[in-house]
Design a protein around this motif. Structure first.
Motif, mmCIF file in Angstrom:
data_model
loop_
_atom_site.group_PDB
_atom_site.id
_atom_site.type_symbol
_atom_site.label_atom_id
_atom_site.label_comp_id
_atom_site.label_asym_id
_atom_site.label_seq_id
_atom_site.Cartn_x
_atom_site.Cartn_y
_atom_site.Cartn_z
ATOM 1 N N VAL A 126 0.849 4.016 -2.925
ATOM 2 C CA VAL A 126 0.604 5.443 -2.692
ATOM 3 C C VAL A 126 1.744 6.271 -3.267
ATOM 4 O O VAL A 126 1.528 7.331 -3.865
ATOM 5 N N ARG B 43 -2.539 8.672 -4.538
ATOM 6 C CA ARG B 43 -3.929 8.688 -4.060
ATOM 7 C C ARG B 43 -4.201 7.391 -3.316
ATOM 8 O O ARG B 43 -3.969 6.303 -3.845
ATOM 9 N N THR B 44 -4.729 7.505 -2.112
ATOM 10 C CA THR B 44 -4.957 6.306 -1.301
ATOM 11 C C THR B 44 -6.054 5.417 -1.869
ATOM 12 O O THR B 44 -5.946 4.193 -1.791
ATOM 13 N N ASP B 45 -7.097 6.013 -2.459
ATOM 14 C CA ASP B 45 -8.168 5.183 -3.016
ATOM 15 C C ASP B 45 -7.669 4.356 -4.202
ATOM 16 O O ASP B 45 -7.968 3.173 -4.324
ATOM 17 N N VAL B 46 -6.858 4.958 -5.052
ATOM 18 C CA VAL B 46 -6.287 4.241 -6.190
ATOM 19 C C VAL B 46 -5.254 3.224 -5.694
ATOM 20 O O VAL B 46 -5.170 2.111 -6.219
ATOM 21 N N ASP C 186 -5.282 1.594 -2.877
ATOM 22 C CA ASP C 186 -6.004 0.431 -2.358
ATOM 23 C C ASP C 186 -6.443 -0.493 -3.487
ATOM 24 O O ASP C 186 -6.353 -1.720 -3.378
ATOM 25 N N ASP C 187 -6.908 0.097 -4.575
ATOM 26 C CA ASP C 187 -7.299 -0.717 -5.738
ATOM 27 C C ASP C 187 -6.108 -1.441 -6.332
ATOM 28 O O ASP C 187 -6.203 -2.609 -6.740
ATOM 29 N N CYS D 10 1.137 6.397 -7.183
ATOM 30 C CA CYS D 10 0.005 7.137 -7.750
ATOM 31 C C CYS D 10 -0.391 8.374 -6.966
ATOM 32 O O CYS D 10 -1.071 9.242 -7.503
ATOM 33 N N ARG E 97 0.835 -1.202 0.000
ATOM 34 C CA ARG E 97 0.000 0.000 0.000
ATOM 35 C C ARG E 97 0.872 1.256 0.000
ATOM 36 O O ARG E 97 0.612 2.208 -0.747
ATOM 37 N N GLN F 240 -5.174 -4.352 -4.052
ATOM 38 C CA GLN F 240 -6.160 -5.420 -4.198
ATOM 39 C C GLN F 240 -5.931 -6.188 -5.499
ATOM 40 O O GLN F 240 -5.937 -7.413 -5.514
#
Length: 188
Positions: free
Chosen positions: A23, A28-31, A33-34, A26, A19, A37
């Motif tokens: 980060v 961005r934390t939301d991206v 996380d994707d 990119c 993670r 995953q």
């Protein structure tokens, strides 16, 4: 490959590091996380390709990194089009009707009297002026104009064309009937 609890535990331990790496890639934390995953899912589905005894975390980082850059390359080719304006310019009408229109046009042309077909081809398709077509055929300009007009009327009747709206919107249909429209608008 048989499920190894040690590999599963190592994968779970690597998630925080993955993670953080995502980060940093990119921003961005939301991206991120994707990305993590997706990397875990890909690793899990390709676990049989992992060589035991090698560095699992390096393998996971490589999967994440490769997926990230693949997504970047894919997005470069994508265009944001929220309202669909750009995609509307890419839409094309089906071309298959144009081929049928062309076949009908050829058949109708063959049914024209020779002198009318000749005049229409010279003026409409070959681009000669009425004057030049008249010289080629050895007739008066008025005769060529009359022959072209009768040929156009005859073709329009045979093809059930009452206006340009009856002509298909595809490229083949447009090319098929452009000679009819051009020859009608000549001023000689």
């Amino acid at each position: 490959m048989k499920l190894n609890p040690q590999i599963t535990e190592e994968m779970l331990k690597s998630i925080r590091s993955l993670r953080a790496f995502a980060v940093s890639l990119c921003g961005r934390t939301d991206v991120a996380d994707d990305l993590v995953q997706e990397a875990i899912v890909k690793a899990w589905s390709n676990l049989d390709k992992f060589e035991e005894g090698t560095n699992l975390q390096a393998w996971l980082f490589t999967i994440l990194r490769n997926h990230y850059y693949s997504e970047i390359r894919k997005r470069r080719r994508e265009i944001e089009d929220v309202e669909g304006r750009y995609s509307a310019t890419l839409a094309t009408h089906p071309e298959q009707y144009g081929h049928l229109d062309m076949a009908d046009f050829k058949a109708a042309m063959q049914k024209l009297p020779d002198d009318q077909r000749e005049a229409l081809i010279l003026v409409g398709a070959s681009g000669f002026s009425y004057e030049d077509a008249a010289k080629i055929c050895g007739v008066a300009i008025g005769t060529i104009k009359s022959r072209v007009n009768r040929a156009r009327t005859h073709l329009a009747k045979r093809l059930n064309i009452e206006s340009t709206a009856d002509i298909g919107p595809d490229h083949t249909s447009e090319a098929t009937f452009s000679a009819l429209r051009q020859s009608g608008g000549r001023k000689d």
